[in-house]
Write a protein that holds these residues in place. Structure first.
Motif, PDB file in Angstrom:
ATOM      1  N   ARG A 220      38.785 -21.686  33.963  1.00  0.00           N
ATOM      2  CA  ARG A 220      38.059 -21.768  34.816  1.00  0.00           C
ATOM      3  C   ARG A 220      37.765 -20.812  35.752  1.00  0.00           C
ATOM      4  O   ARG A 220      38.662 -19.828  35.930  1.00  0.00           O
ATOM      5  CB  ARG A 220      38.933 -22.960  35.706  1.00  0.00           C
ATOM      6  CG  ARG A 220      39.606 -22.992  36.835  1.00  0.00           C
ATOM      7  CD  ARG A 220      40.328 -23.886  37.429  1.00  0.00           C
ATOM      8  NE  ARG A 220      41.175 -23.591  37.892  1.00  0.00           N
ATOM      9  CZ  ARG A 220      42.462 -23.103  37.836  1.00  0.00           C
ATOM     10  NH1 ARG A 220      42.810 -22.993  36.455  1.00  0.00           N
ATOM     11  NH2 ARG A 220      43.300 -22.512  39.036  1.00  0.00           N
ATOM     12  N   LYS A 221      36.366 -20.956  36.232  1.00  0.00           N
ATOM     13  CA  LYS A 221      35.727 -20.187  36.865  1.00  0.00           C
ATOM     14  C   LYS A 221      35.560 -18.324  36.098  1.00  0.00           C
ATOM     15  O   LYS A 221      35.482 -17.537  36.693  1.00  0.00           O
ATOM     16  CB  LYS A 221      36.004 -20.056  38.348  1.00  0.00           C
ATOM     17  CG  LYS A 221      35.894 -21.327  39.219  1.00  0.00           C
ATOM     18  CD  LYS A 221      36.284 -21.109  39.961  1.00  0.00           C
ATOM     19  CE  LYS A 221      35.795 -22.208  41.034  1.00  0.00           C
ATOM     20  NZ  LYS A 221      35.114 -23.041  40.858  1.00  0.00           N
ATOM     21  N   GLN A 222      36.177 -18.362  35.136  1.00  0.00           N
ATOM     22  CA  GLN A 222      35.882 -17.249  33.935  1.00  0.00           C
ATOM     23  C   GLN A 222      35.038 -16.363  33.194  1.00  0.00           C
ATOM     24  O   GLN A 222      33.911 -17.695  32.310  1.00  0.00           O
ATOM     25  CB  GLN A 222      37.389 -16.861  33.384  1.00  0.00           C
ATOM     26  CG  GLN A 222      38.639 -17.355  33.898  1.00  0.00           C
ATOM     27  CD  GLN A 222      39.013 -16.269  34.968  1.00  0.00           C
ATOM     28  OE1 GLN A 222      39.397 -15.094  34.756  1.00  0.00           O
ATOM     29  NE2 GLN A 222      39.541 -16.248  36.239  1.00  0.00           N
TER      30      GLN A 222
ATOM     31  N   THR B 139      32.942 -16.264  30.349  1.00  0.00           N
ATOM     32  CA  THR B 139      33.616 -17.343  28.888  1.00  0.00           C
ATOM     33  C   THR B 139      32.372 -17.221  27.351  1.00  0.00           C
ATOM     34  O   THR B 139      30.918 -17.348  27.936  1.00  0.00           O
ATOM     35  CB  THR B 139      33.524 -18.479  29.330  1.00  0.00           C
ATOM     36  OG1 THR B 139      34.410 -18.922  30.156  1.00  0.00           O
ATOM     37  CG2 THR B 139      33.693 -19.567  28.268  1.00  0.00           C
TER      38      THR B 139
ATOM     39  N   THR C  87      32.764 -22.704  33.929  1.00  0.00           N
ATOM     40  CA  THR C  87      32.750 -22.042  34.739  1.00  0.00           C
ATOM     41  C   THR C  87      31.038 -22.319  34.724  1.00  0.00           C
ATOM     42  O   THR C  87      30.195 -22.812  34.106  1.00  0.00           O
ATOM     43  CB  THR C  87      33.040 -21.014  33.795  1.00  0.00           C
ATOM     44  OG1 THR C  87      33.146 -19.832  34.413  1.00  0.00           O
ATOM     45  CG2 THR C  87      32.630 -21.009  32.950  1.00  0.00           C
TER      46      THR C  87
END
Length: 302
Positions: free
Chosen positions: A144-146, A148, A168
């Motif tokens: 998450r929140k990376q 991607t 994300t």
């Protein structure tokens, strides 16, 4: 190893689906043989998620515990080896292994899984299941929140990006060629600030399977933390088709609501017969299969 050659049920595949079916049958004192090569497709995946009571465990931890529990049911036997051929007999089925041993049973469960077809891009296979992942439900929370990537194009990419967008706001679709989106799809992608790179991918730079950079054919590179891959697959075993089991339009074994294939007496469960590729679904479908077969054996014998 078992000295017995004849069983009520043979299960080809001893991972989550096969073990789940075996437990249901073992609890009803059915004589069962599990034939398993002990090479599951998720052996490179570091952790499994989205499965109650087992969230965050390694695939090996889950399958080891499952096998230990199934081994408590003494009518269930295990054979380590590869099932290479299946034939229909008067009373059921005969399965031949790679060492030419033969076993027979009235009913057959195919829990054989699928085989991923990796693209010929350097580093992809080493990252598959670690930082190149297939399912936002199984692994998305961990990224998450990376930063991607979505390794897909067209409708498949659009569907996947809609799910990942909730995890994300830093998403890039890597189409590895000319993008194939409708004007309506492009409008939505632009609305959510989804970037698209059409340049062909040359390789994935990684450290122990964790992506560092995606390198493109024009020598540019872009850093990523994770990427979702949509890749083709084949049935892991030739036995289903050789016995006449039909496949659906996606390449899965065609089954009904009771996990029955199109061939009487043959059932399929797990990844080979369902696009919902997860441990939880494999366990569920195996449990259904075991219960249905026990019911059929009961009706035949009572």
């Amino acid at each position: 190893m078992t000295s017995t050659k004849d069983f009520e049920v043979i299960i080809i595949g001893g991972s989550y689906a096969g073990l789940s079916a075996a437990m249901a049958l073992g609890r009803s004192l059915r004589n069962v043989l599990i034939i398993d090569s002990e090479l599951p497709c998720n052996r490179q995946t570091p952790y499994s998620h989205n499965f109650l009571t087992q969230d965050g465990k390694t695939p090996k931890e889950i399958s080891t515990l499952a096998r230990q529990q199934v081994e408590n049911y003494k009518t269930v036997k295990f054979y380590k080896g590869l099932a290479t051929m299946g034939t229909k007999t008067v009373n059921g089925f005969e399965i031949t292994t790679d060492t030419n041993e033969k076993f027979t049973a009235k009913k057959l469960i195919l829990a054989t899984g699928i085989k991923d077809i990796m693209p010929e891009i350097k580093g992809f296979e080493e990252c598959w299941g670690i930082s190149i992942i297939h399912c936002p439900y199984c692994h998305g929370y961990e990224y998450r929140k990376q930063n991607t990537g979505i390794l897909a194009n067209g409708a498949k990419a659009f569907h996947l990006v809609s799910l990942v967008n909730n995890l994300t706001d830093n998403i890039t679709i890597l189409t590895n060629g000319k993008a194939d989106f409708s004007s309506e799809q492009m409008e939505k992608l632009n609305k959510h600030s989804i970037k698209i790179i059409e340049t062909n991918i040359s390789k994935f730079e990684h450290k122990n399977g964790h992506i560092q950079n995606v390198v493109f054919s024009d020598k540019t590179k872009k850093p990523f933390d994770a990427a979702y891959g949509v890749i083709p697959f084949l049935q892991h075993s030739d036995i289903p088709v050789s016995l006449g089991c039909e496949l659906n339009e996606h390449g899965h074994i065609k089954v009904d609501a009771f996990q029955k294939t199109t061939i009487q007496g043959i059932y399929a469960c797990g990844d080979n017969s369902n696009m919902m590729r997860s441990v939880a679904n494999a366990v569920y479908s195996g449990n259904i299969t075991g219960a249905v077969i026990n019911g059929e054996l009961t009706n035949e014998q009572f």
